[in-house]
Design a protein around this motif. Structure first.
Motif, PDB file in Angstrom:
ATOM      1  N   ILE A 121       0.837  -1.228  -0.004  1.00  0.00           N
ATOM      2  CA  ILE A 121       0.207  -0.033   0.139  1.00  0.00           C
ATOM      3  C   ILE A 121       0.995   1.232   0.126  1.00  0.00           C
ATOM      4  CG2 ILE A 121      -1.605   1.353   1.439  1.00  0.00           C
ATOM      5  CD1 ILE A 121      -2.671  -1.593   2.145  1.00  0.00           C
ATOM      6  N   LEU A 122       2.092   1.123   0.719  1.00  0.00           N
ATOM      7  CA  LEU A 122       2.990   2.353   0.838  1.00  0.00           C
ATOM      8  C   LEU A 122       3.472   2.657  -0.564  1.00  0.00           C
ATOM      9  CD1 LEU A 122       4.304   4.238   2.973  1.00  0.00           C
ATOM     10  CD2 LEU A 122       6.280   2.701   2.550  1.00  0.00           C
ATOM     11  N   LEU A 123       3.911   1.515  -1.223  1.00  0.00           N
ATOM     12  CA  LEU A 123       4.457   1.698  -2.554  1.00  0.00           C
ATOM     13  C   LEU A 123       3.349   2.283  -3.637  1.00  0.00           C
ATOM     14  CD1 LEU A 123       6.658  -1.577  -2.569  1.00  0.00           C
ATOM     15  CD2 LEU A 123       7.330   0.988  -2.440  1.00  0.00           C
ATOM     16  N   LEU A 124       2.115   1.855  -3.356  1.00  0.00           N
ATOM     17  CA  LEU A 124       1.332   2.510  -4.294  1.00  0.00           C
ATOM     18  C   LEU A 124       1.202   4.125  -4.243  1.00  0.00           C
ATOM     19  CD1 LEU A 124      -1.700  -0.180  -4.055  1.00  0.00           C
ATOM     20  CD2 LEU A 124      -0.812   0.834  -6.316  1.00  0.00           C
ATOM     21  N   LEU A 125       1.171   4.313  -2.760  1.00  0.00           N
ATOM     22  CA  LEU A 125       0.998   5.781  -2.443  1.00  0.00           C
ATOM     23  C   LEU A 125       2.292   6.414  -3.110  1.00  0.00           C
ATOM     24  CD1 LEU A 125      -0.762   7.513  -0.782  1.00  0.00           C
ATOM     25  CD2 LEU A 125       0.831   7.325   1.248  1.00  0.00           C
ATOM     26  N   THR A 126       3.311   6.135  -2.735  1.00  0.00           N
ATOM     27  CA  THR A 126       4.644   6.732  -3.309  1.00  0.00           C
ATOM     28  C   THR A 126       4.639   6.607  -4.827  1.00  0.00           C
ATOM     29  OG1 THR A 126       6.061   5.002  -3.201  1.00  0.00           O
ATOM     30  CG2 THR A 126       6.128   6.163  -1.370  1.00  0.00           C
ATOM     31  N   ALA A 127       4.168   5.879  -5.597  1.00  0.00           N
ATOM     32  CA  ALA A 127       3.955   5.506  -6.923  1.00  0.00           C
ATOM     33  C   ALA A 127       3.255   6.715  -7.381  1.00  0.00           C
ATOM     34  CB  ALA A 127       3.280   4.109  -7.367  1.00  0.00           C
ATOM     35  N   VAL A 128       1.702   7.067  -6.680  1.00  0.00           N
ATOM     36  CA  VAL A 128       0.954   7.926  -7.097  1.00  0.00           C
ATOM     37  C   VAL A 128       1.785   9.570  -6.710  1.00  0.00           C
ATOM     38  CG1 VAL A 128      -1.292   9.306  -6.724  1.00  0.00           C
ATOM     39  CG2 VAL A 128      -1.157   6.422  -6.365  1.00  0.00           C
ATOM     40  N   ILE A 129       2.487   9.434  -5.874  1.00  0.00           N
ATOM     41  CA  ILE A 129       3.097  10.810  -5.692  1.00  0.00           C
ATOM     42  C   ILE A 129       4.080  11.144  -6.685  1.00  0.00           C
ATOM     43  CG2 ILE A 129       4.437  12.112  -4.175  1.00  0.00           C
ATOM     44  CD1 ILE A 129       3.290  10.627  -1.685  1.00  0.00           C
ATOM     45  N   ILE A 130       4.857  10.292  -6.855  1.00  0.00           N
ATOM     46  CA  ILE A 130       5.954  10.283  -8.165  1.00  0.00           C
ATOM     47  C   ILE A 130       5.279  10.785  -9.506  1.00  0.00           C
ATOM     48  CG2 ILE A 130       7.793   9.207  -9.425  1.00  0.00           C
ATOM     49  CD1 ILE A 130       8.094   7.449  -6.617  1.00  0.00           C
ATOM     50  N   ARG A 131       4.241   9.949  -9.576  1.00  0.00           N
ATOM     51  CA  ARG A 131       3.523  10.092 -10.855  1.00  0.00           C
ATOM     52  C   ARG A 131       3.081  11.736 -11.005  1.00  0.00           C
ATOM     53  NH1 ARG A 131       2.113   6.559 -15.291  1.00  0.00           N
ATOM     54  NH2 ARG A 131       2.219   8.271 -16.924  1.00  0.00           N
ATOM     55  N   VAL A 132       2.477  12.158  -9.879  1.00  0.00           N
ATOM     56  CA  VAL A 132       1.591  13.404 -10.011  1.00  0.00           C
ATOM     57  C   VAL A 132       2.849  14.505 -10.059  1.00  0.00           C
ATOM     58  CG1 VAL A 132       0.214  15.117  -8.985  1.00  0.00           C
ATOM     59  CG2 VAL A 132      -0.522  12.417  -9.210  1.00  0.00           C
ATOM     60  N   SER A 133       3.805  14.177  -9.287  1.00  0.00           N
ATOM     61  CA  SER A 133       4.952  15.214  -9.135  1.00  0.00           C
ATOM     62  C   SER A 133       5.613  15.424 -10.586  1.00  0.00           C
ATOM     63  CB  SER A 133       5.908  14.718  -8.323  1.00  0.00           C
ATOM     64  OG  SER A 133       5.403  14.775  -6.982  1.00  0.00           O
TER      65      SER A 133
END
Lengths: 265, 338
Positions: free
Chosen positions: A151-163
């Motif tokens: 779940i954490l990796l999913l969250l960081t993935a979204v943050i990276i993508r949006v950034s």
């Protein structure tokens, strides 16, 4: 401004935007289906390839589909909740950012809520299904910790993508044409991370791990989930990369904003 | 200290220089050339709390650029601004909370949602307490006659309706400072009147400081005691409206109607320096003169010497003439009339 107030304002602005879309966007379903269809075709393409060869560089079919699905799941999240970044070009070109600058709300928050890419729902759905299927078909030793980390990796993935989206679209402050291909080019480079980075030469690997860290959306989480030895531990950098990307993107956005010239009159 | 204070404020833009045609565009792609275009020369400005100030000048004079710097939209190239003690660019959000702004050319409202929902979003954005919101909404709806369109979305409104809604939106949070950039542009006479009365009322009741740019001289005469004229990026006049009239409206015009044609008078008048004769027909004519050279009675008595005057009337000094002269570059306010 407190975080909870930012969330509250985001929610308020988002729901208003949603109402407007539901009222006017008659092609809601078409958009959603076309996005889903594109992704399914990509999936079929992978399936055809793997039908001929059992593995690529030691990566099985379901492991690659996981990476593949991570890329368009995060794309779906980006479209659905942060589509406004893609409108930045128009906001700058038409001087519409004036309106945002007159309100006591962070500009970036208002930019996020400028639009909703309802097609993101299709990406999200298909992406979710494929990720779920890849996890089911691979023999993974599940533990509570593993679920939390996923779940954490999913969250960081979204943050990276949006950034990365925000940073790429901030080019609008320098390239003031209405149609500006730079963010699209940045966006399309994410395709590289649909496959194991080991396929690529060293320079490309470094590039998608640092400058545009798309590999932290798909490849590094995959090495953790599927227990790829040789890459153990690299996934732990994901939160650092996410924080770094967000900070860099925000910095670029702020710097761009100081170059904002509005329009005549 | 003044509520709005700017010192040495200036803004310049980098402008691409492209030669015409495709060749020029291609050349620019490889060897980009830019020139610095100065939109606002270093200027000083102070506005006292409760004042209504008209900020006027021809198109491209730098009015909007100045307003955009004061509101925090644009970063000044140099100089300092303090609005109610806040630097609008550095503390954009704090400043945004204490100002209201209407840009006539562009709506602040959400395009696709009903006006009343836009208002309720603004209530949340500005954190307006419920009783204040309710009272303001009721009062504005009545004063601006918004009942008929408050449930429509902004895209469906006529220009006049939209401008009224925009004005209400800018004032819901009772800002102490209101900027209006061409608030009456393109509106019909009755809507203009409504808007002016509304602004006047808000200014009187809440001591709201109003700074407005306009090309409509009626706005100025109706609303503003103070006038700032800007041209080519610098302030060329800053003073009271009545003063600019008495000092610079030098030309007076008197219209005459006489019983019989007076050819010798017409000859005489057209040869007198400082007077200008304009004949409508045989028995009607007007004389315009510089009131620093002649008095009105001198002009009238000269005419009366030649025969019977049936009727005459004098035209009031008109701010329009003065500003038109400035726009045309025919009048340098700093030199003449001192």
């Amino acid at each position: 401004m407190t975080l909870s107030r930012m969330f509250y304002l985001y929610k308020r602005l988002y729901i208003q935007q949603l109402k407007a879309i539901l009222e006017y966007n008659k092609d809601f379903y078409i958009l959603m289906c076309s996005a889903a269809l594109t992704q399914v075709l990509g999936f079929v393409f992978l399936w055809v390839i793997y039908d001929r060869i059992p593995d690529i560089n030691g990566w099985q079919f379901w492991e690659v589909t996981f990476m593949y699905a991570m890329i368009f799941l995060t794309e779906g999240m980006g479209s659905l909740f942060f589509e406004g970044t893609w409108r930045l070009g128009r906001l700058v070109n038409q001087g519409e950012l004036d309106r945002y600058l007159l309100r006591p709300v962070p500009v970036v928050l208002q930019v996020f809520c400028t639009g909703i890419g309802i097609n993101g729902l299709g990406n999200l759905l298909i992406g979710g299904v494929i990720i779920w299927q890849s996890l089911v078909h691979s023999h993974i030793q599940w533990s509570f910790a593993k679920v939390v980390i996923l779940i954490l990796l999913l969250l960081t993935a979204v943050i990276i993508r949006v950034s990365i989206n925000l940073a790429g679209n901030s080019a609008a402050f320098w390239i003031r044409n209405a149609g500006n291909a730079f963010p699209l080019m940045v966006h399309n480079l994410a395709d590289l991370a649909k496959y194991p980075v080991t396929l690529f030469p060293q320079a490309v690997r470094v590039f998608i791990s640092t400058v545009l860290p798309y590999a932290f959306i798909s490849f590094y989480p995959a090495t953790y989930i599927f227990g790829k030895s040789g890459w153990s531990g690299w996934w732990m950098l994901a939160p650092v990369v996410a924080a770094g990307s967000a900070a860099a993107a925000y910095g670029i956005f702020r710097y761009g904003l100081s170059k904002y010239e509005s329009t005549g009159n | 200290m003044s509520i709005i204070e700017a010192r040495g404020l200036s803004k310049s833009f980098m402008q691409a220089v492209k030669e015409p045609g495709l060749a020029g565009a291609v050349k620019h792609l490889f060897i980009p050339k830019h020139i610095e275009k100065i939109a606002v020369q270093p200027l000083n400005l102070s506005v006292e709390a409760g004042e209504t100030v008209a900020y006027v000048g021809p198109n491209g004079a730098g009015k909007s650029t100045t307003i955009k710097m004061l509101t925090g939209i644009l970063m000044p190239s140099a100089g300092s601004i303090s609005v109610n003690g806040i630097n609008p660019y550095k503390k954009r959000m704090e400043n945004a909370a204490q100002i209201g702004a209407v840009f006539g050319q562009r709506t602040q409202l959400w395009w696709d949602i009903p006006i009343v929902e836009s208002f309720s979003l603004l209530k949340d954005i500005y954190q307006i307490p419920e009783p204040v919101y309710k009272a303001n909404l009721d009062q504005f709806t009545e004063l601006l006659g918004m009942n008929e369109f408050i449930h429509l979305s902004a895209r469906k409104l006529s220009l006049g309706q939209r401008m009224r809604a925009d004005l209400a939106a800018a004032l819901l949070h009772n800002p102490p400072i209101l900027y209006l950039d061409e608030p009456t542009i393109g509106l019909d006479v009755s809507v203009k009147q409504k808007i002016r009365e509304f602004i006047k009322k808000i200014n009187q009741e809440q001591q709201t400081t109003v700074m407005l740019t306009t090309h409509d001289l009626g706005d100025i005469e109706d609303l503003c005691k103070r006038l700032i004229i800007i041209d080519h990026g610098s302030i060329i006049y800053d003073g009271s409206l009545s003063e600019v009239k008495s000092r610079f409206a030098r030309n007076r015009v008197i219209f005459f109607q006489v019983g019989v044609p007076m050819p010798e008078l017409y000859n005489l008048l057209s040869q007198t320096p400082g007077m200008k004769l304009d004949r409508q027909n045989e028995q009607e004519f007007s004389v315009s003169f510089d009131r620093y050279e002649y008095t009105a009675s001198e002009v009238v008595s000269r005419v009366m010497k030649h025969g019977e005057v049936i009727d005459f009337r004098m035209e009031d000094a008109n701010i329009e003439q003065v500003i038109k002269a400035v726009y045309d570059g025919n009048l340098d306010l700093n030199q003449k009339g001192e």
